[in-house]
Write a protein that holds these residues in place. Structure first.
Motif, PDB file in Angstrom:
ATOM      1  N   GLY A 149      -6.603 -11.085   1.909  1.00  0.00           N
ATOM      2  CA  GLY A 149      -5.833 -12.161   1.308  1.00  0.00           C
ATOM      3  C   GLY A 149      -6.496 -13.516   1.214  1.00  0.00           C
ATOM      4  O   GLY A 149      -5.876 -14.481   0.758  1.00  0.00           O
ATOM      5  N   ASP A 150      -7.751 -13.633   1.631  1.00  0.00           N
ATOM      6  CA  ASP A 150      -8.455 -14.919   1.513  1.00  0.00           C
ATOM      7  C   ASP A 150      -8.795 -15.242   0.063  1.00  0.00           C
ATOM      8  O   ASP A 150      -8.834 -16.413  -0.329  1.00  0.00           O
ATOM      9  N   MET A 151      -9.078 -14.188  -0.710  1.00  0.00           N
ATOM     10  CA  MET A 151      -9.519 -14.350  -2.083  1.00  0.00           C
ATOM     11  C   MET A 151      -8.756 -13.405  -2.996  1.00  0.00           C
ATOM     12  O   MET A 151      -8.047 -12.510  -2.541  1.00  0.00           O
ATOM     13  N   SER A 152      -8.943 -13.601  -4.285  1.00  0.00           N
ATOM     14  CA  SER A 152      -8.436 -12.695  -5.305  1.00  0.00           C
ATOM     15  C   SER A 152      -9.638 -12.121  -6.044  1.00  0.00           C
ATOM     16  O   SER A 152     -10.753 -12.619  -5.906  1.00  0.00           O
ATOM     17  N   LEU A 153      -9.440 -11.079  -6.814  1.00  0.00           N
ATOM     18  CA  LEU A 153     -10.546 -10.543  -7.599  1.00  0.00           C
ATOM     19  C   LEU A 153     -11.002 -11.559  -8.636  1.00  0.00           C
ATOM     20  O   LEU A 153     -12.192 -11.717  -8.891  1.00  0.00           O
ATOM     21  N   VAL A 154     -10.051 -12.277  -9.233  1.00  0.00           N
ATOM     22  CA  VAL A 154     -10.366 -13.251 -10.280  1.00  0.00           C
ATOM     23  C   VAL A 154      -9.816 -14.610  -9.891  1.00  0.00           C
ATOM     24  O   VAL A 154      -8.665 -14.737  -9.475  1.00  0.00           O
ATOM     25  N   GLY A 155     -10.646 -15.626 -10.020  1.00  0.00           N
ATOM     26  CA  GLY A 155     -10.235 -16.992  -9.703  1.00  0.00           C
ATOM     27  C   GLY A 155     -11.448 -17.894  -9.603  1.00  0.00           C
ATOM     28  O   GLY A 155     -12.594 -17.440  -9.728  1.00  0.00           O
ATOM     29  N   PRO A 156     -11.259 -19.173  -9.363  1.00  0.00           N
ATOM     30  CA  PRO A 156     -12.394 -20.098  -9.199  1.00  0.00           C
ATOM     31  C   PRO A 156     -13.220 -19.743  -7.968  1.00  0.00           C
ATOM     32  O   PRO A 156     -12.687 -19.249  -6.977  1.00  0.00           O
ATOM     33  N   ARG A 157     -14.516 -19.991  -8.031  1.00  0.00           N
ATOM     34  CA  ARG A 157     -15.362 -19.734  -6.869  1.00  0.00           C
ATOM     35  C   ARG A 157     -15.040 -20.721  -5.759  1.00  0.00           C
ATOM     36  O   ARG A 157     -14.904 -21.922  -5.999  1.00  0.00           O
ATOM     37  N   PRO A 158     -14.927 -20.253  -4.502  1.00  0.00           N
ATOM     38  CA  PRO A 158     -14.610 -21.166  -3.393  1.00  0.00           C
ATOM     39  C   PRO A 158     -15.809 -22.029  -3.031  1.00  0.00           C
ATOM     40  O   PRO A 158     -16.916 -21.518  -2.843  1.00  0.00           O
TER      41      PRO A 158
END
Length: 232
Positions: A149-158
């Motif tokens: 749950g820290d990230m999604s497959l698609v989204g802005p780079r952290p």
């Protein structure tokens, strides 16, 4: 002189546009249906991906240790995600073990503008690392970040913590959604795109985000992994 004036006027116009806030966090948070379905898809896809790719992970672990025995197989960095929350993001190690210490002496060779560091001939990258970075294979352990749950497959780079020190309020809008393993920036040119252009692409993604849009980016990502763009 006239051309220079036009370029200056255009630069001022772009900068003024960048001061206008585009999103409201409360409005984004109210997209309950999209967020729930996207989370379910992330869990299923990341779990299946980790299971199917486990033989590849084993091969990569052997290659990384053979190429550079001193370090570990995986590398983690503290990144900022949704609403500025910190988390550990995982990658296959593609650099020497003291890469972070060496970065301080390389910042002056940065090849992109803004709050990012990119260097095409980065001396910290190992032989195996150069290959796995070219095909974005080093990013695959982030499927674990997606699963928990820290990230999604698609989204802005952290971003890194040191990068956000240069952020404006406008740039901070990138962190109004969960960060992703891939996104519009990666499939639109990646290292040929500067920081400000990356921010604009991320905000464009936030504005247009939908399950169909996410799937389109995922398919484009798979294509780029098979036929790499300018990743390094």
């Amino acid at each position: 002189m006239e051309v220079q004036k036009q370029n200056l006027d255009k630069a001022i116009e772009v900068e003024n546009t960048r001061q206008v806030m585009l999103f409201n966090q409360a409005v984004i948070d109210q997209r309950y249906g999209y967020r729930i379905i996207k989370r379910i898809f992330d869990i299923i896809a990341s779990l299946v991906g980790l299971i199917l790719l486990s033989p590849l992970f084993l091969v990569l672990a052997i290659l990384i240790k053979t190429d550079n025995p001193a370090g570990g197989v995986f590398y983690s960095q503290t990144r900022l995600g949704l609403k500025q929350r910190t988390f550990k993001m995982y990658k296959f190690r593609s650099m020497c073990t003291d890469a972070d210490e060496k970065l301080k002496n390389l910042l002056k060779y940065n090849e992109v503008e803004g709050a990012m560091f990119k260097m095409k001939e980065d001396p910290r990258i190992t032989k195996v690392g150069k290959f796995i970075r070219k095909y974005s294979i080093d990013e695959l352990p982030q499927l674990w970040n997606v699963l928990i749950g820290d990230m999604s497959l698609v989204g802005p780079r952290p971003p890194l913590e040191r990068e956000i020190k240069e952020y404006t309020d406008y740039d901070w809008q990138r962190l109004m959604v969960k960060p992703g393993c891939t996104g519009l920036w990666q499939v639109s040119g990646r290292n040929s795109i500067g920081f400000h252009e990356m921010v604009e692409l991320d905000l464009k993604y936030i504005k247009k985000s939908s399950l169909v849009y996410d799937l389109g980016i995922l398919f484009r990502t798979i294509k780029i992994m098979i036929m790499p763009n300018d990743a390094y």
